[in-house]
Design an enzyme around this catalytic site. Sequence first.
Site, PDB file in Angstrom:
ATOM      1  N   GLY A  83       0.923  -1.264   0.061  1.00 29.56           N
ATOM      2  CA  GLY A  83       0.121   0.043   0.078  1.00 29.56           C
ATOM      3  C   GLY A  83       0.837   1.293  -0.162  1.00 29.56           C
ATOM      4  N   SER A  84       0.505   2.081   1.088  1.00 29.97           N
ATOM      5  CA  SER A  84       1.004   3.310   0.710  1.00 29.97           C
ATOM      6  C   SER A  84       2.632   3.594   1.196  1.00 29.97           C
ATOM      7  CB  SER A  84       0.382   4.523   1.610  1.00 29.97           C
ATOM      8  OG  SER A  84      -0.860   4.820   0.964  1.00 29.97           O
ATOM      9  N   ILE A  85       3.088   2.477   1.821  1.00 30.94           N
ATOM     10  CA  ILE A  85       4.695   2.288   1.951  1.00 30.94           C
ATOM     11  C   ILE A  85       5.328   2.736   0.821  1.00 30.94           C
ATOM     12  CG2 ILE A  85       6.511   0.772   2.540  1.00 30.94           C
ATOM     13  CD1 ILE A  85       4.801  -0.181   4.918  1.00 30.94           C
TER      14      ILE A  85
END
Length: 539
Positions: free
Chosen positions: A74-76
């Site tokens: 995801g947003s990592i």
Amino acid sequence: MRGLLALFLVSVAAGFAQDPQRMDEVVKAQAAGNRFMGAVLVAKDGQILFDRAYGLANVEWQVPNTPETRFRIGSITKQFTAAAILLLEERGKLGIDDPVSKHVADTPAAWGPITLRHLLNHTSGIPAFTAWPDYEILKRSPLELEKGLMRLREQPLEFAPGEKYSYSNSGYLLLGHVIEKVTGQKYGTFVHEQILGPLGLKDTDPDSNAAIIPRRASGYVLAKGQLQNAAYVNMEVPHAAGALYSTTHDLMLWTQALMGGRLLSAASLEKMTTPGKGDYGFGLVVRTVAERKSIEHGGGIEGFNTQMNHYPESRVTVVVLANVNGPAATKLAGQLGDLAHGDRVVLASELKEITLPVETLRKYVGVYQLAPKITNTIRLVDGRLTAQLSGQAAYPLFAYAEREFFLKIAEAREEFVTDESGRVTHFILYQNGRVQQGPRISDTVADRVEITLPQTVLERYVGTYEIRRGFDLMITLEGGQLRSQATGQGAAPLFAETETKFFLRVVDAQIEFFRDDTGAVTHLVLHQGPAEVKGQRKP
């Protein structure tokens, strides 16, 4: 409005110095009932302290997770995108203070002041495409980037560029587009060839629905205690905002390389890790709590939640990757970080309620400032303390030590800190693996006072008010009592504070009505916590 009746989701921090057995106990407490499935890693100076996997990578085939399992992160992904932009700046291909219009064609006039820096730190004002009403439909189809950008151009800004922080996946979608325009390569190709390959990250790459990817976990949700397959998302859609997969080991290596200066210059790394509004740097959150600095980011995508925390002073890195949606990844990262630093962690099952004298409880009554526009109000009601965060309901607190309390409605702990004289100075809130503290700003609580208004005044406000497309606030009058009801929620009584201002008691929220020159009510404003939301009255 979606969080109108939000509950505390709080984790208890407080256990055992770098003890792998205790770390395992803490993770297993979350893994119970399939609240967590995934892999966890704790390292210091690149030396692994704890490295285990839990639950299943594929439930249908009963394939277990392992430390080598690949998870959507995801947003990592955003920190890889931010690093790519800074790498291109070092090579003279762009500047982070370039206007977006220099690299994106046909931008509207309102975008004129927006720079790449604004996209990197979520201060552009461009609305998040993941909040579009039809996103649940759009996410199922391949991303046509140009069409997506065209639609973004048509939408008004939510605020003036640089004015405030508002997390928006659209900014990173645009950054991915900029990378492609500047390099002439696909986003994934550039990241693979210029970052992942050179750093030896062999288990990290853009995800693909069609490709056969060995050791890739399936994603799940927990519904009424049962695992279900997560909803489908076309992995072209998240793009530079959230399309990568990785492993705990690769993310540890990535953190070592990034923080160790193997990818970016010291000046670029300083830019990336300097917090701005919302404690956000470039693709990273940078915060200091209880004198411990943390550089971190989480991720959430259908079937997966992730969290990675790096503590630069101690050089401790914690990676938690989960293939079931929920708060466990963030909570565990905080708890494992505490254990790695020698702090204690007390599990909810280990808390035992005690009884304290009313005189002791009364010392903690007051208002505590948790953040701008967010307070925690502590009241003494019928011999028990209650806690109420701005915009939320009040919940009872249960003592398990003289200055430490927990909630039974969810895992929660609040601790009150005193000075040498015994006077309460601040409180500490442990929430979802995070630690926040707030000073006491008042030792008294001024509760709102209800007044009585004539029926004719109350009748003016009856109607439907549009908060956003498809989401209304209905104001009704029943038996002389005004009531408010949001779409999909229950009705709640409104109590008059003035002729135009009303408050709710079920949650900390207020509604103010506005009239035009003729006296006709035109709109309302809902005040809940830090949010102020306008609702236009429908004809």
